[in-house]
Design a protein around this motif. Structure first.
Motif, PDB file in Angstrom:
ATOM      1  N   VAL A  11     -19.044   2.396   0.366  1.00  0.00           N
ATOM      2  CA  VAL A  11     -18.594   3.043  -0.866  1.00  0.00           C
ATOM      3  C   VAL A  11     -19.805   3.369  -1.727  1.00  0.00           C
ATOM      4  O   VAL A  11     -20.628   2.502  -2.005  1.00  0.00           O
ATOM      5  CB  VAL A  11     -17.595   2.139  -1.627  1.00  0.00           C
ATOM      6  CG1 VAL A  11     -17.183   2.784  -2.941  1.00  0.00           C
ATOM      7  CG2 VAL A  11     -16.386   1.837  -0.764  1.00  0.00           C
ATOM      8  N   THR A  12     -19.900   4.628  -2.152  1.00  0.00           N
ATOM      9  CA  THR A  12     -21.026   5.065  -2.977  1.00  0.00           C
ATOM     10  C   THR A  12     -20.649   5.222  -4.449  1.00  0.00           C
ATOM     11  O   THR A  12     -21.517   5.193  -5.309  1.00  0.00           O
ATOM     12  CB  THR A  12     -21.593   6.393  -2.448  1.00  0.00           C
ATOM     13  OG1 THR A  12     -20.533   7.359  -2.368  1.00  0.00           O
ATOM     14  CG2 THR A  12     -22.207   6.200  -1.062  1.00  0.00           C
ATOM     15  N   GLU A  13     -19.360   5.425  -4.719  1.00  0.00           N
ATOM     16  CA  GLU A  13     -18.868   5.554  -6.097  1.00  0.00           C
ATOM     17  C   GLU A  13     -17.615   4.692  -6.239  1.00  0.00           C
ATOM     18  O   GLU A  13     -16.491   5.198  -6.114  1.00  0.00           O
ATOM     19  CB  GLU A  13     -18.543   7.009  -6.426  1.00  0.00           C
ATOM     20  CG  GLU A  13     -19.745   7.940  -6.428  1.00  0.00           C
ATOM     21  CD  GLU A  13     -19.361   9.347  -6.833  1.00  0.00           C
ATOM     22  OE1 GLU A  13     -18.603   9.527  -7.818  1.00  0.00           O
ATOM     23  OE2 GLU A  13     -19.814  10.285  -6.147  1.00  0.00           O
ATOM     24  N   PRO A  14     -17.784   3.394  -6.511  1.00  0.00           N
ATOM     25  CA  PRO A  14     -16.649   2.462  -6.506  1.00  0.00           C
ATOM     26  C   PRO A  14     -15.484   2.837  -7.425  1.00  0.00           C
ATOM     27  O   PRO A  14     -14.328   2.725  -7.019  1.00  0.00           O
ATOM     28  CB  PRO A  14     -17.267   1.135  -6.928  1.00  0.00           C
ATOM     29  CG  PRO A  14     -18.715   1.263  -6.588  1.00  0.00           C
ATOM     30  CD  PRO A  14     -19.046   2.714  -6.747  1.00  0.00           C
ATOM     31  N   GLU A  15     -15.759   3.278  -8.632  1.00  0.00           N
ATOM     32  CA  GLU A  15     -14.658   3.585  -9.558  1.00  0.00           C
ATOM     33  C   GLU A  15     -13.821   4.752  -9.072  1.00  0.00           C
ATOM     34  O   GLU A  15     -12.595   4.701  -9.103  1.00  0.00           O
ATOM     35  CB  GLU A  15     -15.197   3.830 -10.962  1.00  0.00           C
ATOM     36  CG  GLU A  15     -15.669   2.553 -11.629  1.00  0.00           C
ATOM     37  CD  GLU A  15     -16.100   2.776 -13.062  1.00  0.00           C
ATOM     38  OE1 GLU A  15     -15.557   3.683 -13.723  1.00  0.00           O
ATOM     39  OE2 GLU A  15     -16.981   2.029 -13.509  1.00  0.00           O
ATOM     40  N   ARG A  16     -14.468   5.812  -8.629  1.00  0.00           N
ATOM     41  CA  ARG A  16     -13.727   6.972  -8.099  1.00  0.00           C
ATOM     42  C   ARG A  16     -13.048   6.651  -6.779  1.00  0.00           C
ATOM     43  O   ARG A  16     -11.974   7.162  -6.484  1.00  0.00           O
ATOM     44  CB  ARG A  16     -14.655   8.176  -7.919  1.00  0.00           C
ATOM     45  CG  ARG A  16     -14.861   8.947  -9.205  1.00  0.00           C
ATOM     46  CD  ARG A  16     -15.625  10.233  -8.992  1.00  0.00           C
ATOM     47  NE  ARG A  16     -14.925  11.170  -8.106  1.00  0.00           N
ATOM     48  CZ  ARG A  16     -15.540  12.065  -7.337  1.00  0.00           C
ATOM     49  NH1 ARG A  16     -16.847  12.163  -7.318  1.00  0.00           N
ATOM     50  NH2 ARG A  16     -14.852  12.870  -6.574  1.00  0.00           N
ATOM     51  N   PHE A  17     -13.669   5.789  -5.982  1.00  0.00           N
ATOM     52  CA  PHE A  17     -13.084   5.395  -4.699  1.00  0.00           C
ATOM     53  C   PHE A  17     -11.734   4.723  -4.910  1.00  0.00           C
ATOM     54  O   PHE A  17     -10.810   4.895  -4.114  1.00  0.00           O
ATOM     55  CB  PHE A  17     -14.033   4.460  -3.937  1.00  0.00           C
ATOM     56  CG  PHE A  17     -13.548   4.099  -2.565  1.00  0.00           C
ATOM     57  CD1 PHE A  17     -13.745   4.946  -1.488  1.00  0.00           C
ATOM     58  CD2 PHE A  17     -12.886   2.901  -2.349  1.00  0.00           C
ATOM     59  CE1 PHE A  17     -13.296   4.606  -0.215  1.00  0.00           C
ATOM     60  CE2 PHE A  17     -12.429   2.554  -1.090  1.00  0.00           C
ATOM     61  CZ  PHE A  17     -12.634   3.410  -0.019  1.00  0.00           C
ATOM     62  N   THR A  19      -9.475   5.533  -6.915  1.00  0.00           N
ATOM     63  CA  THR A  19      -8.463   6.585  -7.024  1.00  0.00           C
ATOM     64  C   THR A  19      -7.867   6.878  -5.655  1.00  0.00           C
ATOM     65  O   THR A  19      -6.662   7.067  -5.505  1.00  0.00           O
ATOM     66  CB  THR A  19      -9.087   7.866  -7.612  1.00  0.00           C
ATOM     67  OG1 THR A  19      -9.677   7.561  -8.860  1.00  0.00           O
ATOM     68  CG2 THR A  19      -8.055   8.958  -7.789  1.00  0.00           C
ATOM     69  N   ARG A  81     -12.071  10.320  -0.791  1.00  0.00           N
ATOM     70  CA  ARG A  81     -12.804   9.355   0.031  1.00  0.00           C
ATOM     71  C   ARG A  81     -14.121   9.934   0.530  1.00  0.00           C
ATOM     72  O   ARG A  81     -15.158   9.282   0.502  1.00  0.00           O
ATOM     73  CB  ARG A  81     -11.977   8.894   1.226  1.00  0.00           C
ATOM     74  CG  ARG A  81     -12.572   7.591   1.796  1.00  0.00           C
ATOM     75  CD  ARG A  81     -12.310   7.345   3.245  1.00  0.00           C
ATOM     76  NE  ARG A  81     -13.077   8.281   4.047  1.00  0.00           N
ATOM     77  CZ  ARG A  81     -12.686   8.755   5.211  1.00  0.00           C
ATOM     78  NH1 ARG A  81     -11.540   8.385   5.727  1.00  0.00           N
ATOM     79  NH2 ARG A  81     -13.420   9.609   5.875  1.00  0.00           N
ATOM     80  N   ALA A  83     -15.951  12.166  -0.843  1.00  0.00           N
ATOM     81  CA  ALA A  83     -16.903  12.345  -1.942  1.00  0.00           C
ATOM     82  C   ALA A  83     -17.439  11.021  -2.487  1.00  0.00           C
ATOM     83  O   ALA A  83     -18.472  11.009  -3.148  1.00  0.00           O
ATOM     84  CB  ALA A  83     -16.250  13.129  -3.072  1.00  0.00           C
ATOM     85  N   THR A  84     -16.752   9.929  -2.207  1.00  0.00           N
ATOM     86  CA  THR A  84     -17.113   8.644  -2.831  1.00  0.00           C
ATOM     87  C   THR A  84     -17.552   7.588  -1.829  1.00  0.00           C
ATOM     88  O   THR A  84     -17.772   6.436  -2.216  1.00  0.00           O
ATOM     89  CB  THR A  84     -15.923   8.095  -3.639  1.00  0.00           C
ATOM     90  OG1 THR A  84     -14.821   7.870  -2.756  1.00  0.00           O
ATOM     91  CG2 THR A  84     -15.534   9.046  -4.761  1.00  0.00           C
ATOM     92  N   SER A  85     -17.685   7.978  -0.563  1.00  0.00           N
ATOM     93  CA  SER A  85     -18.088   7.005   0.452  1.00  0.00           C
ATOM     94  C   SER A  85     -18.601   7.730   1.691  1.00  0.00           C
ATOM     95  O   SER A  85     -18.420   8.936   1.843  1.00  0.00           O
ATOM     96  CB  SER A  85     -16.902   6.123   0.843  1.00  0.00           C
ATOM     97  OG  SER A  85     -15.905   6.899   1.501  1.00  0.00           O
TER      98      SER A  85
END
Length: 97
Positions: A11-17, A19, A81, A83-85
């Motif tokens: 995961v590269t963007e935990p908060e957006r992930f 969602t 997913r 975009a965020t991982s």
């Protein structure tokens, strides 16, 4: 034959992930899938270091797993997913011994 979807995720963007991950359970249930492993803390025993997040899904068949993976409901959230991982995802048949 039972089939499993294996997801190795970083995961590269935990908060957006979140969602994305908060919407998966309802879609998964709709297609007869169930979590076997969700997240976890992989412990390296042999080989290269495991990803930080591992998800294993169980379906009644490979066809059911593909139906979930290509469903309009899942495809609608998949870009989140992506975009965020980063991930590696594959389907394997279960063992019938």
């Amino acid at each position: 034959m039972v089939a499993y979807v294996i997801n190795e995720i970083v995961v590269t963007e935990p908060e957006r992930f979140l969602t994305y991950s908060s919407q998966v359970p309802a879609i998964l249930a709709q297609y007869g899938g169930a979590y076997v492993v969700r997240g976890g803390a992989p412990e390296q025993v042999d080989g290269p270091e495991p990803p930080e997040r591992l998800v294993v899904l169980r379906f009644e068949s490979r066809e059911a797993a593909r139906a979930w993976r290509t469903s309009p409901e899942y495809l609608a959230i998949l870009p989140i997913r992506e975009a965020t991982s980063t991930s590696r995802v594959y389907i394997v048949d279960g063992y019938e011994g």
